[in-house]
Design a protein around this motif. Structure first.
Motif, PDB file in Angstrom:
ATOM      1  N   HIS A  69       1.857 -40.215 -50.315  1.00  0.00           N
ATOM      2  CA  HIS A  69       3.216 -39.779 -50.681  1.00  0.00           C
ATOM      3  C   HIS A  69       3.680 -38.600 -49.839  1.00  0.00           C
ATOM      4  O   HIS A  69       4.548 -37.833 -50.239  1.00  0.00           O
ATOM      5  CB  HIS A  69       3.291 -39.453 -52.175  1.00  0.00           C
ATOM      6  N   LYS A  70       3.068 -38.450 -48.684  1.00  0.00           N
ATOM      7  CA  LYS A  70       3.456 -37.368 -47.779  1.00  0.00           C
ATOM      8  C   LYS A  70       4.936 -37.525 -47.384  1.00  0.00           C
ATOM      9  O   LYS A  70       5.367 -38.620 -47.030  1.00  0.00           O
ATOM     10  CB  LYS A  70       2.561 -37.466 -46.535  1.00  0.00           C
ATOM     11  N   PRO A  71       5.718 -36.431 -47.475  1.00  0.00           N
ATOM     12  CA  PRO A  71       7.130 -36.559 -47.093  1.00  0.00           C
ATOM     13  C   PRO A  71       7.277 -36.982 -45.632  1.00  0.00           C
ATOM     14  O   PRO A  71       6.412 -36.700 -44.807  1.00  0.00           O
ATOM     15  CB  PRO A  71       7.674 -35.139 -47.288  1.00  0.00           C
ATOM     16  N   PRO A 113       1.147 -31.572 -49.152  1.00  0.00           N
ATOM     17  CA  PRO A 113       1.323 -32.698 -48.227  1.00  0.00           C
ATOM     18  C   PRO A 113       2.205 -32.348 -47.033  1.00  0.00           C
ATOM     19  O   PRO A 113       2.147 -33.014 -46.014  1.00  0.00           O
ATOM     20  CB  PRO A 113       1.992 -33.770 -49.094  1.00  0.00           C
ATOM     21  N   CYS A 114       3.022 -31.327 -47.187  1.00  0.00           N
ATOM     22  CA  CYS A 114       3.874 -30.865 -46.077  1.00  0.00           C
ATOM     23  C   CYS A 114       4.044 -29.358 -46.229  1.00  0.00           C
ATOM     24  O   CYS A 114       4.261 -28.859 -47.329  1.00  0.00           O
ATOM     25  CB  CYS A 114       5.233 -31.569 -46.117  1.00  0.00           C
ATOM     26  N   LEU A 115       3.980 -28.695 -45.109  1.00  0.00           N
ATOM     27  CA  LEU A 115       4.099 -27.236 -45.086  1.00  0.00           C
ATOM     28  C   LEU A 115       5.407 -26.754 -45.701  1.00  0.00           C
ATOM     29  O   LEU A 115       5.478 -25.673 -46.280  1.00  0.00           O
ATOM     30  CB  LEU A 115       4.067 -26.820 -43.609  1.00  0.00           C
ATOM     31  N   HIS A 116       6.441 -27.546 -45.581  1.00  0.00           N
ATOM     32  CA  HIS A 116       7.771 -27.078 -45.947  1.00  0.00           C
ATOM     33  C   HIS A 116       8.312 -27.667 -47.248  1.00  0.00           C
ATOM     34  O   HIS A 116       9.506 -27.633 -47.490  1.00  0.00           O
ATOM     35  CB  HIS A 116       8.739 -27.338 -44.788  1.00  0.00           C
ATOM     36  N   TYR A 117       7.423 -28.214 -48.058  1.00  0.00           N
ATOM     37  CA  TYR A 117       7.823 -28.644 -49.402  1.00  0.00           C
ATOM     38  C   TYR A 117       7.121 -27.737 -50.415  1.00  0.00           C
ATOM     39  O   TYR A 117       5.976 -27.328 -50.189  1.00  0.00           O
ATOM     40  CB  TYR A 117       7.384 -30.093 -49.660  1.00  0.00           C
ATOM     41  N   ASN A 140       9.567 -35.993 -43.490  1.00  0.00           N
ATOM     42  CA  ASN A 140       9.875 -34.867 -42.586  1.00  0.00           C
ATOM     43  C   ASN A 140      10.345 -33.660 -43.406  1.00  0.00           C
ATOM     44  O   ASN A 140      10.619 -33.782 -44.605  1.00  0.00           O
ATOM     45  CB  ASN A 140      10.943 -35.243 -41.560  1.00  0.00           C
ATOM     46  N   HIS A 141      10.442 -32.537 -42.741  1.00  0.00           N
ATOM     47  CA  HIS A 141      10.947 -31.342 -43.427  1.00  0.00           C
ATOM     48  C   HIS A 141      12.474 -31.368 -43.492  1.00  0.00           C
ATOM     49  O   HIS A 141      13.132 -32.197 -42.836  1.00  0.00           O
ATOM     50  CB  HIS A 141      10.447 -30.068 -42.725  1.00  0.00           C
ATOM     51  N   HIS A 142      13.032 -30.459 -44.302  1.00  0.00           N
ATOM     52  CA  HIS A 142      14.495 -30.341 -44.397  1.00  0.00           C
ATOM     53  C   HIS A 142      14.891 -28.886 -44.172  1.00  0.00           C
ATOM     54  O   HIS A 142      15.744 -28.353 -44.874  1.00  0.00           O
ATOM     55  CB  HIS A 142      14.965 -30.813 -45.776  1.00  0.00           C
ATOM     56  N   LYS A 187      11.920 -31.649 -33.498  1.00  0.00           N
ATOM     57  CA  LYS A 187      11.187 -31.991 -34.729  1.00  0.00           C
ATOM     58  C   LYS A 187      10.060 -32.984 -34.434  1.00  0.00           C
ATOM     59  O   LYS A 187      10.304 -34.004 -33.773  1.00  0.00           O
ATOM     60  CB  LYS A 187      12.193 -32.625 -35.688  1.00  0.00           C
ATOM     61  N   PHE A 188       8.851 -32.698 -34.890  1.00  0.00           N
ATOM     62  CA  PHE A 188       7.726 -33.572 -34.563  1.00  0.00           C
ATOM     63  C   PHE A 188       7.099 -34.223 -35.792  1.00  0.00           C
ATOM     64  O   PHE A 188       5.968 -34.693 -35.762  1.00  0.00           O
ATOM     65  CB  PHE A 188       6.661 -32.797 -33.768  1.00  0.00           C
ATOM     66  N   CYS A 189       7.835 -34.244 -36.912  1.00  0.00           N
ATOM     67  CA  CYS A 189       7.286 -34.764 -38.171  1.00  0.00           C
ATOM     68  C   CYS A 189       6.842 -36.230 -38.065  1.00  0.00           C
ATOM     69  O   CYS A 189       5.921 -36.643 -38.772  1.00  0.00           O
ATOM     70  CB  CYS A 189       8.301 -34.626 -39.291  1.00  0.00           C
ATOM     71  N   ALA A 190       7.493 -37.001 -37.200  1.00  0.00           N
ATOM     72  CA  ALA A 190       7.158 -38.427 -37.096  1.00  0.00           C
ATOM     73  C   ALA A 190       5.693 -38.631 -36.713  1.00  0.00           C
ATOM     74  O   ALA A 190       5.096 -39.656 -37.042  1.00  0.00           O
ATOM     75  CB  ALA A 190       8.069 -39.091 -36.073  1.00  0.00           C
ATOM     76  N   ASN A 191       5.096 -37.663 -36.025  1.00  0.00           N
ATOM     77  CA  ASN A 191       3.686 -37.794 -35.612  1.00  0.00           C
ATOM     78  C   ASN A 191       2.755 -36.938 -36.457  1.00  0.00           C
ATOM     79  O   ASN A 191       1.609 -36.716 -36.081  1.00  0.00           O
ATOM     80  CB  ASN A 191       3.529 -37.359 -34.148  1.00  0.00           C
ATOM     81  N   CYS A 192       3.240 -36.455 -37.590  1.00  0.00           N
ATOM     82  CA  CYS A 192       2.441 -35.491 -38.364  1.00  0.00           C
ATOM     83  C   CYS A 192       1.258 -36.157 -39.067  1.00  0.00           C
ATOM     84  O   CYS A 192       1.403 -37.181 -39.722  1.00  0.00           O
ATOM     85  CB  CYS A 192       3.334 -34.820 -39.396  1.00  0.00           C
ATOM     86  N   ASN A 193       0.081 -35.552 -38.907  1.00  0.00           N
ATOM     87  CA  ASN A 193      -1.093 -36.026 -39.646  1.00  0.00           C
ATOM     88  C   ASN A 193      -1.710 -34.871 -40.431  1.00  0.00           C
ATOM     89  O   ASN A 193      -2.908 -34.832 -40.660  1.00  0.00           O
ATOM     90  CB  ASN A 193      -2.115 -36.648 -38.685  1.00  0.00           C
TER      91      ASN A 193
END
Ligand code: SF4
Length: 208
Positions: A183-185, A150-154, A187-189, A132-138
């Protein structure tokens, strides 16, 4: 240009793409290279579908000097019917055939890259589940319908197209975009079946 190419075999390509012609893709690659357009190949490997294409894809990419990235299948919509071949399994196959993989620093998108002993190209991995690479997501995504996600998976986002139609001022739109970013999440779930805000449209509908 990023090319989606999940196999080299002509018949399998036709089947996976529901009618596609691999010769046209190869011609397109040659023409792009003639114009010095930088290319990358993205491949999604699925268990029981195109595992046999891993080495042919690498051979093709290496022969044509195009970096290759393996993208882990994300369990969304129809993709839930298939099983991903995970990064660690791909690495085992690659190192057995081509020698050791050495991670290299390439600061370019979500992929992490390796130099492989007996290959001249770089091999990258984009592994949303196993690494998972969400911690570095821009990233933000603007869909063709005007939805800023704000996130591909929300399944959330703000429809900028609707706001533009309502004559909202540029300053207000900018404030809304900033608010979406802030308010970007985290990480994905994807791994949590029960998560209620999960995006379940197919990747082709959200521009993935
Ligand atoms: S936060 Fe969302 S968009 Fe960013 S990497 Fe994770 S899943 Fe992808």
């Amino acid at each position: 240009i990023n090319l989606s190419l999940d196999c080299i075999d002509k018949d399998l390509f036709r089947e996976i793409t529901r009618g596609g012609d691999i010769d046209k893709v190869i011609l397109g690659i040659k023409l792009a290279q003639k114009e010095n357009i930088p290319l990358k190949i993205n491949s999604v490997i699925m268990q029981g579908i195109n595992e046999k294409e891993i080495i042919p894809l690498i051979e093709f990419a290496n022969d044509n000097k195009i970096d290759l990235r393996f993208i882990e299948l994300m369990p969304m919509n129809v993709a839930k019917n298939f099983k991903a071949v995970k990064e660690d399994d791909l690495k085992a196959i690659i190192s057995k055939k081509y020698g050791a993989l050495k991670q290299i620093d390439v600061f370019e998108g979500p992929a992490h890259y390796y130099q492989v002993e007996n290959l001249s190209i770089k091999i990258g991995f984009i592994s949303a589940l196993s690494h998972k690479f969400c911690a570095n997501c821009n990233r933000l995504r603007l869909t063709s319908t005007g939805m800023l996600k704000p996130c591909l998976h929300y399944n959330s986002g703000v429809n900028l197209n609707d706001l533009l139609k309502k004559n909202v001022t540029d300053e207000e739109i900018l404030a809304i975009i900033k608010d979406t970013i802030y308010h970007k999440p985290k990480n994905h779930h994807l791994e949590n079946e029960a998560f209620s805000q999960k995006e379940d449209k197919s990747m082709s509908l959200i521009g993935g």
